[in-house]
Write an enzyme that holds these catalytic residues in place. Sequence first.
Site, mmCIF file in Angstrom:
data_model
loop_
_atom_site.group_PDB
_atom_site.id
_atom_site.type_symbol
_atom_site.label_atom_id
_atom_site.label_comp_id
_atom_site.label_asym_id
_atom_site.label_seq_id
_atom_site.Cartn_x
_atom_site.Cartn_y
_atom_site.Cartn_z
ATOM 1 N N ASN A 1 31.964 36.253 49.297
ATOM 2 C CA ASN A 1 33.093 36.327 48.338
ATOM 3 C C ASN A 1 33.361 35.191 47.431
ATOM 4 O O ASN A 1 32.456 34.064 47.480
ATOM 5 C CB ASN A 1 34.211 36.677 49.139
ATOM 6 C CG ASN A 1 34.777 35.481 50.073
ATOM 7 O OD1 ASN A 1 35.136 34.602 49.671
ATOM 8 N ND2 ASN A 1 34.679 35.895 51.404
ATOM 9 N N ARG A 2 34.259 35.212 46.740
ATOM 10 C CA ARG A 2 34.536 34.156 45.590
ATOM 11 C C ARG A 2 35.131 32.930 46.082
ATOM 12 O O ARG A 2 35.779 32.200 45.084
ATOM 13 C CB ARG A 2 34.965 34.826 44.280
ATOM 14 C CG ARG A 2 34.343 35.826 43.602
ATOM 15 C CD ARG A 2 34.951 36.463 42.588
ATOM 16 N NE ARG A 2 34.206 37.587 41.916
ATOM 17 C CZ ARG A 2 33.167 37.285 40.852
ATOM 18 N NH1 ARG A 2 32.912 36.005 40.423
ATOM 19 N NH2 ARG A 2 32.634 38.314 40.383
#
Length: 226
Positions: free
Chosen positions: A34-35
């Site tokens: 994820n970011r």
Amino acid sequence: TSQKLTSQTLTGQKILVTAGGTIEPLDPVRYIGNRSTGRMGYAVAAEAARRGADVVLVSGPSALADPVGVRVIRIETARQMREAVLREFPTAAAVIKSAAVADYRPAVVADQKIKKSDEDLTLKFVRNPDILLELGQKKEHQVLVGFAAETCQVEEYARRKLSKKNLDFIVANDVSEADAGFGVDTNRIKLIDRSGKMTAYPLMSKKELAGIILDHVATVLNNSQQ
Ligand code: CTP
Ligand code: CA
């Protein structure tokens, strides 16, 4: 007053912080991630150490350098994060869970690199353990702080997580805004405590917000240790 000053100190307290995103392998060369970059959690860990706390940071893969004076445990998956956190939890005074933990992992991790064959590919995922939920069930003296990164209905979802996970307070932020959340140095947060009281803060640096979060931790710690 001196009372006020005492309430802001974390000297000698063990603070456990999680940061970054977990990554979940698919095969020897690929993963799902994820970011999250770890900035908020690293800022909290650095500031807690500066205030004299004994800080342990459990971090997913992050490009950030280890904060000064912090013991860093680097992990990759949610299950590895859970193991490290559960090991450190019994002796922690407070836990600040800023990590973006993967809710699911691939059901099967291939031993060999997956070769392309069909025109489409379907992956099956299974649920990861919810680390913070487990801490909420196990907690004795520990102050528990959760994060809620939402893209809509921020306050409502955050309140639900606060009560479901038995937290002392939750830090909510709207990650749909470009100047707040993932990958930037600023954030706009709302703090919601156990009594239901919400405080909204303007756009601030993650360093400043780390200080605000730790002031709240110190206040809860002082109230419970009296
Ligand atoms: N968290 C955790 N373990 C997980 C998932 C989340 O410890 N497997 C923690 C996060 O570190 C965060 C809090 O729980 O402090 C809330 O995470 P979030 O992803 O916002 O909420 P979820 O409970 O996972 O719900 P959803 O993603 O469906 O909104
Ligand atoms: Ca989640």
